[in-house]
Design a protein around this motif. Structure first.
Motif, PDB file in Angstrom:
ATOM      1  N   LEU A   2      22.268 -25.444 -15.215  1.00  0.00           N
ATOM      2  CA  LEU A   2      21.795 -26.715 -15.776  1.00  0.00           C
ATOM      3  C   LEU A   2      20.817 -27.425 -14.840  1.00  0.00           C
ATOM      4  CD1 LEU A   2      24.912 -28.446 -17.410  1.00  0.00           C
ATOM      5  CD2 LEU A   2      23.054 -27.227 -18.539  1.00  0.00           C
ATOM      6  N   TYR A   3      21.105 -27.384 -13.540  1.00  0.00           N
ATOM      7  CA  TYR A   3      20.347 -28.213 -12.589  1.00  0.00           C
ATOM      8  C   TYR A   3      19.308 -27.445 -11.776  1.00  0.00           C
ATOM      9  CZ  TYR A   3      23.481 -32.077 -13.588  1.00  0.00           C
ATOM     10  OH  TYR A   3      24.163 -33.096 -14.225  1.00  0.00           O
ATOM     11  N   GLN A   4      19.085 -26.167 -12.095  1.00  0.00           N
ATOM     12  CA  GLN A   4      18.198 -25.368 -11.249  1.00  0.00           C
ATOM     13  C   GLN A   4      16.737 -25.813 -11.293  1.00  0.00           C
ATOM     14  OE1 GLN A   4      17.885 -21.253 -12.407  1.00  0.00           O
ATOM     15  NE2 GLN A   4      18.084 -21.701 -14.585  1.00  0.00           N
ATOM     16  N   HIS A   5      16.332 -26.514 -12.342  1.00  0.00           N
ATOM     17  CA  HIS A   5      14.931 -26.953 -12.429  1.00  0.00           C
ATOM     18  C   HIS A   5      14.745 -28.431 -12.078  1.00  0.00           C
ATOM     19  CE1 HIS A   5      13.912 -23.103 -14.154  1.00  0.00           C
ATOM     20  NE2 HIS A   5      14.813 -23.254 -15.105  1.00  0.00           N
ATOM     21  N   GLU A   6      15.823 -29.079 -11.633  1.00  0.00           N
ATOM     22  CA  GLU A   6      15.757 -30.489 -11.245  1.00  0.00           C
ATOM     23  C   GLU A   6      15.245 -30.612  -9.808  1.00  0.00           C
ATOM     24  OE1 GLU A   6      16.647 -33.205 -13.384  1.00  0.00           O
ATOM     25  OE2 GLU A   6      16.414 -31.507 -14.742  1.00  0.00           O
ATOM     26  N   PRO A   7      14.764 -31.814  -9.410  1.00  0.00           N
ATOM     27  CA  PRO A   7      14.361 -32.027  -8.014  1.00  0.00           C
ATOM     28  C   PRO A   7      15.495 -31.668  -7.056  1.00  0.00           C
ATOM     29  CG  PRO A   7      13.651 -33.855  -9.379  1.00  0.00           C
ATOM     30  CD  PRO A   7      14.511 -32.999 -10.256  1.00  0.00           C
ATOM     31  N   ALA A   8      15.146 -31.170  -5.879  1.00  0.00           N
ATOM     32  CA  ALA A   8      16.131 -30.602  -4.954  1.00  0.00           C
ATOM     33  C   ALA A   8      17.275 -31.556  -4.617  1.00  0.00           C
ATOM     34  CB  ALA A   8      15.432 -30.155  -3.677  1.00  0.00           C
ATOM     35  N   LYS A   9      16.953 -32.804  -4.289  1.00  0.00           N
ATOM     36  CA  LYS A   9      18.013 -33.733  -3.875  1.00  0.00           C
ATOM     37  C   LYS A   9      18.955 -34.049  -5.022  1.00  0.00           C
ATOM     38  CE  LYS A   9      18.908 -38.118  -1.566  1.00  0.00           C
ATOM     39  NZ  LYS A   9      18.327 -39.315  -0.906  1.00  0.00           N
ATOM     40  N   ARG A  10      18.406 -34.280  -6.206  1.00  0.00           N
ATOM     41  CA  ARG A  10      19.241 -34.566  -7.381  1.00  0.00           C
ATOM     42  C   ARG A  10      20.103 -33.357  -7.737  1.00  0.00           C
ATOM     43  NH1 ARG A  10      20.410 -36.171 -12.543  1.00  0.00           N
ATOM     44  NH2 ARG A  10      19.710 -34.833 -14.241  1.00  0.00           N
ATOM     45  N   SER A  11      19.494 -32.174  -7.735  1.00  0.00           N
ATOM     46  CA  SER A  11      20.233 -30.957  -8.053  1.00  0.00           C
ATOM     47  C   SER A  11      21.383 -30.751  -7.083  1.00  0.00           C
ATOM     48  CB  SER A  11      19.281 -29.756  -8.003  1.00  0.00           C
ATOM     49  OG  SER A  11      19.986 -28.547  -8.151  1.00  0.00           O
ATOM     50  N   ARG A  12      21.096 -30.924  -5.808  1.00  0.00           N
ATOM     51  CA  ARG A  12      22.109 -30.719  -4.771  1.00  0.00           C
ATOM     52  C   ARG A  12      23.238 -31.732  -4.911  1.00  0.00           C
ATOM     53  NH1 ARG A  12      18.865 -30.972  -0.048  1.00  0.00           N
ATOM     54  NH2 ARG A  12      19.252 -33.196   0.054  1.00  0.00           N
ATOM     55  N   ALA A  13      22.877 -32.986  -5.136  1.00  0.00           N
ATOM     56  CA  ALA A  13      23.885 -34.049  -5.232  1.00  0.00           C
ATOM     57  C   ALA A  13      24.811 -33.839  -6.424  1.00  0.00           C
ATOM     58  CB  ALA A  13      23.195 -35.409  -5.345  1.00  0.00           C
ATOM     59  N   MET A  14      24.238 -33.518  -7.580  1.00  0.00           N
ATOM     60  CA  MET A  14      25.060 -33.345  -8.778  1.00  0.00           C
ATOM     61  C   MET A  14      25.952 -32.105  -8.659  1.00  0.00           C
ATOM     62  SD  MET A  14      24.461 -35.952 -10.580  1.00  0.00           S
ATOM     63  CE  MET A  14      25.475 -35.438 -11.965  1.00  0.00           C
ATOM     64  N   GLN A  15      25.390 -31.023  -8.164  1.00  0.00           N
ATOM     65  CA  GLN A  15      26.192 -29.800  -8.037  1.00  0.00           C
ATOM     66  C   GLN A  15      27.316 -29.963  -7.022  1.00  0.00           C
ATOM     67  OE1 GLN A  15      24.206 -25.838  -8.324  1.00  0.00           O
ATOM     68  NE2 GLN A  15      22.335 -27.043  -8.219  1.00  0.00           N
ATOM     69  N   ASN A  16      27.045 -30.663  -5.931  1.00  0.00           N
ATOM     70  CA  ASN A  16      28.093 -30.904  -4.935  1.00  0.00           C
ATOM     71  C   ASN A  16      29.198 -31.801  -5.498  1.00  0.00           C
ATOM     72  OD1 ASN A  16      27.487 -29.397  -2.576  1.00  0.00           O
ATOM     73  ND2 ASN A  16      25.817 -30.801  -2.080  1.00  0.00           N
ATOM     74  N   ALA A  17      28.826 -32.780  -6.322  1.00  0.00           N
ATOM     75  CA  ALA A  17      29.831 -33.659  -6.932  1.00  0.00           C
ATOM     76  C   ALA A  17      30.728 -32.862  -7.876  1.00  0.00           C
ATOM     77  CB  ALA A  17      29.147 -34.795  -7.689  1.00  0.00           C
ATOM     78  N   PHE A  18      30.123 -32.034  -8.718  1.00  0.00           N
ATOM     79  CA  PHE A  18      30.907 -31.192  -9.625  1.00  0.00           C
ATOM     80  C   PHE A  18      31.737 -30.180  -8.830  1.00  0.00           C
ATOM     81  CE2 PHE A  18      27.495 -32.287 -12.822  1.00  0.00           C
ATOM     82  CZ  PHE A  18      28.337 -33.043 -13.629  1.00  0.00           C
ATOM     83  N   PHE A  19      31.168 -29.687  -7.738  1.00  0.00           N
ATOM     84  CA  PHE A  19      31.874 -28.723  -6.901  1.00  0.00           C
ATOM     85  C   PHE A  19      33.147 -29.350  -6.304  1.00  0.00           C
ATOM     86  CE2 PHE A  19      32.588 -26.975  -2.619  1.00  0.00           C
ATOM     87  CZ  PHE A  19      32.751 -25.631  -2.921  1.00  0.00           C
ATOM     88  N   PHE A  20      33.017 -30.545  -5.751  1.00  0.00           N
ATOM     89  CA  PHE A  20      34.176 -31.216  -5.138  1.00  0.00           C
ATOM     90  C   PHE A  20      35.268 -31.474  -6.176  1.00  0.00           C
ATOM     91  CE2 PHE A  20      36.162 -35.428  -4.170  1.00  0.00           C
ATOM     92  CZ  PHE A  20      37.034 -34.962  -3.193  1.00  0.00           C
TER      93      PHE A  20
END
Length: 249
Positions: free
Chosen positions: A159-177
């Motif tokens: 879902l987030y692979q084409h988003e800006p790097a910081k946003r992609s990283r932040a959202m994926q880390n939140a879902f990961f946690f």
């Protein structure tokens, strides 16, 4: 020290392999928002499959909490709710399935297959619109995959692979946690988290500290560089080796 390894029923060499796998995957998770499970799980499955998925999920809680805190300002709260709901639902369903699996080699084989499927998904180039329905479905898929094999990142990464790097990283880390937390709780509900899993995870906390410490100064420098090919290449090699070993055993 000898008693410690005897209690875990592993050798020092096996533990060091797990230490290196967690160090590497923790650093990549911090920098890219994904890859902790997809890198660490097949490597650990090769040497100590008895600690999957619970041992790695317990470690993932620490990685996810630290990584999420760094980029918390970039988290979109409206996207969190459907994704969190789907992840929790998937974890509950997966825990009931996991309770029926008693063969360690089956868990290892599933881990290898899920890793290869996740890599294929990551390389597919698909563009999926980020919306409540897609977030919920990706959350369910991540919950199912992550709770059984400790590899749950690919659906959200898609879902987030084409988003800006910081946003992609932040959202994926939140879902990961969140995913690590609900998966551990779901497995504990089914009696699949033991004292040995906890001791194993606690012994590898220094590996997380090392991985995150090394990655911190690299975060801005690596903002536009592609770590994914290296992480996916290592994961594919480990997963393929794991599956071949099981088939040839």
């Amino acid at each position: 020290m000898t008693e410690f390894f005897a209690m875990l029923d592993i050798s020092f060499g096996t533990w060091m392999t797990c230490f290196c796998a967690v160090t590497l995957s923790s650093g990549i998770q911090r920098l890219s928002g994904q890859a902790f499970g997809i890198v660490a799980a097949p490597l650990i499955a090769l040497v100590a499959p008895q600690f999957l998925p619970a041992g790695l999920l317990l470690l993932g809680i620490s990685v996810g909490l630290t990584s999420t805190a760094v980029d918390i300002s970039a988290i979109n709260k409206a996207e969190i709710i459907p994704g969190f709901f789907g992840r929790a639902l998937g974890a509950v369903l997966a825990a009931m399935v996991a309770a029926q699996i008693t063969d360690v080699d089956m868990i290892a084989g599933l881990t290898g297959l899920v890793v290869l499927a996740g890599i294929a998904l990551s390389l597919s180039g698909l563009r999926v619109r980020i919306a409540p329905l897609s977030l919920t479905l990706a959350g369910i898929a991540a919950g199912l995959m992550g709770t059984i094999t400790a590899v749950g990142a690919p659906p959200m990464a898609l879902l987030y692979q084409h988003e800006p790097a910081k946003r992609s990283r932040a959202m994926q880390n939140a879902f990961f946690f969140w995913g690590m937390c609900v998966s551990v709780l779901a497995l504990a509900w089914q009696g699949l988290v033991t004292g040995r899993h906890l001791v194993f995870a606690l012994s590898l906390i220094p590996a997380i500290v090392l991985g995150l410490s090394v990655s911190m100064p690299l975060a801005k420098r690596m903002e536009r560089k592609a770590l994914r090919p290296y992480a996916l290449g290592l994961s594919a090699f480990a997963a393929t080796t794991l599956i071949l070993r099981l088939l040839l055993a």
